[in-house]
Structures are given as structure tokens and as C-alpha cells.
Design an enzyme around this catalytic site. Structure first.
Site, short mmCIF file in Angstrom:
data_model
loop_
_atom_site.label_atom_id
_atom_site.label_comp_id
_atom_site.label_asym_id
_atom_site.label_seq_id
_atom_site.Cartn_x
_atom_site.Cartn_y
_atom_site.Cartn_z
CG HIS A 198 -5.67 -3.26 1.13
ND1 HIS A 198 -5.18 -2.53 0.38
CD2 HIS A 198 -6.74 -4.47 0.61
CE1 HIS A 198 -5.86 -2.21 -1.16
NE2 HIS A 198 -6.55 -3.52 -0.41
CB CYS A 257 -3.07 0.20 5.92
SG CYS A 257 -4.00 -0.03 3.73
CB CYS A 270 -1.03 -0.10 1.09
SG CYS A 270 -0.87 1.69 2.00
CD GLU A 271 -0.32 5.39 -3.86
OE1 GLU A 271 0.42 4.66 -4.89
OE2 GLU A 271 -1.11 7.35 -4.39
CG HIS A 272 -2.21 5.66 1.03
ND1 HIS A 272 -3.55 4.89 0.66
CD2 HIS A 272 -1.74 6.44 -0.12
CE1 HIS A 272 -4.09 5.81 -0.39
NE2 HIS A 272 -2.76 6.69 -1.00
CG HIS A 273 -0.82 3.14 5.90
ND1 HIS A 273 -2.23 3.37 4.81
CD2 HIS A 273 -1.24 3.62 7.14
CE1 HIS A 273 -2.81 3.83 5.17
NE2 HIS A 273 -2.65 3.97 7.18
CD GLN A 284 -7.85 -4.64 -4.35
OE1 GLN A 284 -7.79 -4.65 -3.37
NE2 GLN A 284 -8.66 -4.85 -5.20
ZN ZN Z 1 -2.75 1.75 3.50
#
Ligand code: ZN
Length: 213
Positions: free
Chosen positions: A165, A167, A96-99, A137
Site C-alpha cells: 500500500h 499510503c 486505497c479509499e483512504h488516501h 484490501q
Molecule cells: Zn491508505
């Protein structure tokens, strides 16, 4: 045949040119270890920055892969085969590019050939080339489908991804067992309900209600 569209030129998503050195990357890991509250100099952690950096080389190997090149070798001797070609249950490991935590699931990739086919392992390689990058995704699903459509130019492409995910499961709202389903349907899979139904029956997805009739 070599048709290069602007989208295809963007596809390899080249790695940033100002890439830090391995030493800088290891120093960054030591910073995060201290941020977590531990001592990077203690015995158990001394080799950790090196191991993390090497793990990152595996997790993010997709930046070195060119999905367009993977699909360019095709076969035209198909004896007129024009039914769905499906690679089902491709193991998917992304981040995941956010976490920067894992996205783990499976992908189903299908296309409807138009005169030429591609080696079946190449579909899995395209999934890997995009999965082993920082992703969301939705974008991952679209990139896989769009690239196959642009390079192979089949009568249609269908990609479904079902993934958990971390996250969501190990932090934040802590919802284990939740799977996200995304799909991208192009050509006949988008326009022809019969073709789409046939594909969904072949993958036997629990997410059919999400994916339309
Ligand atoms: Zn994430």
C-alpha cells in the site's frame, strides 16, 4: 440460470448519479495543484488536469463493470472435473479509499467446481472489476470471493491477495517492503483443512502462517 440475491444486486456498486462534469473534475485537479503549492497555469501543468482525469477513467474503470455479468457465462461440459481451478499471480492494481494512492500486488483466485466452470480469464476480470475502484484490501478480497461463490455456486472459493500500500510506503510511517496478506475462504476451502492446504501449497504463499494450518 439467474438467481438474484440481495447481495448480488448490490455487487455492481453503481456509480453515483450526480457525477460531475469533466470540466468540474479538471477544475478540481487545478485546485489540488494550487493546494500542493504550484501554478496550474505554468507550461508543464497546463495539460495535467486533462491527463489526470483520463488516468482516473482507467484507475476507476471498475465502476462501469458488472462482476456478476462477467461470471454468468459458464460451461457445463467438464467431463466431471472436480478438482481445484486456480488462477495464480493475477496482477492487482487498486487504490486505497483512504488516501487515493495505489495498492499494488497480486491476487490468487481458486474455486472447486460444482458441475460448471467459467472461462479462466473471467476470474481475472472479476478481480479487475473490483480492484479498479476505491478499496480497502479486506473488502476487495471479500467481494471477489463472495461474488464468485454467489454466481458460480461452486463447492468452495479461495481468494488470497498480497499487496503493498503506497499510503504506507510513501507517506505516514514509510515502511517500504511491507506486504499485506488477506484471504477469504468459503465452502470446502474453509471447512476442509486438506483442501485449504492443497490450495496454499499451489499458490506457494509466504503468508501461510497468517492463513491458518
Ligand atoms: Zn491508505
Amino acid at each position: 440460470m439467474n438467481i438474484v440475491t440481495p447481495t448480488m444486486r448490490r455487487a455492481p456498486a453503481a456509480r453515483s448519479t450526480d457525477r460531475p462534469s469533466r470540466e468540474e473534475a479538471e477544475a478540481a485537479v487545478r485546485t489540488l495543484l494550487r493546494w500542493a503549492g504550484d501554478d496550474p497555469a505554468r507550461e508543464g501543468l497546463v495539460g495535467t488536469p486533462d491527463r489526470v482525469v483520463r488516468a482516473y477513467e482507467e484507475f476507476f474503470a471498475g465502476y462501469e463493470l458488472d462482476p456478476v455479468a462477467i461470471l454468468e457465462r459458464t460451461f457445463e461440459e467438464t467431463d466431471g472435473y472436480d478438482e481445484i481451478v486456480l488462477l495464480r499471480d493475477i496482477r492487482l492494481e487498486s487504490h486505497c479509499e483512504h488516501h487515493m494512492v495505489p495498492i499494488i500486488g497480486r491476487a490468487h483466485v481458486a474455486y472447486l467446481p460444482h458441475r460448471r466452470v467459467v472461462g479462466i480469464s473471467k476470474l481475472a476480470r472479476v478481480v479487475e472489476a473490483y480492484a479498479k475502484r476505491l478499496q480497502i484490501q479486506e473488502k476487495l478480497t471479500a467481494q471477489i470471493a463472495n461474488t464468485i461463490q454467489e454466481v458460480l455456486q461452486p463447492r468452495g472459493v479461495a481468494v488470497v491477495i498480497e499487496a503493498a500500500h503506497q499510503c504506507m510506503t510513501t507517506r505516514g510511517i514509510h515502511k517500504p517492503g511491507v506486504t499485506m496478506v488477506t484471504s477469504r475462504m468459503l465452502g470446502a476451502f474453509r471447512d476442509d483443512p486438506t483442501t485449504r492446504r492443497e490450495f496454499l501449497a499451489m499458490i506457494g504463499t509466504r503468508g501461510t502462517s497468517v492463513l491458518g494450518d
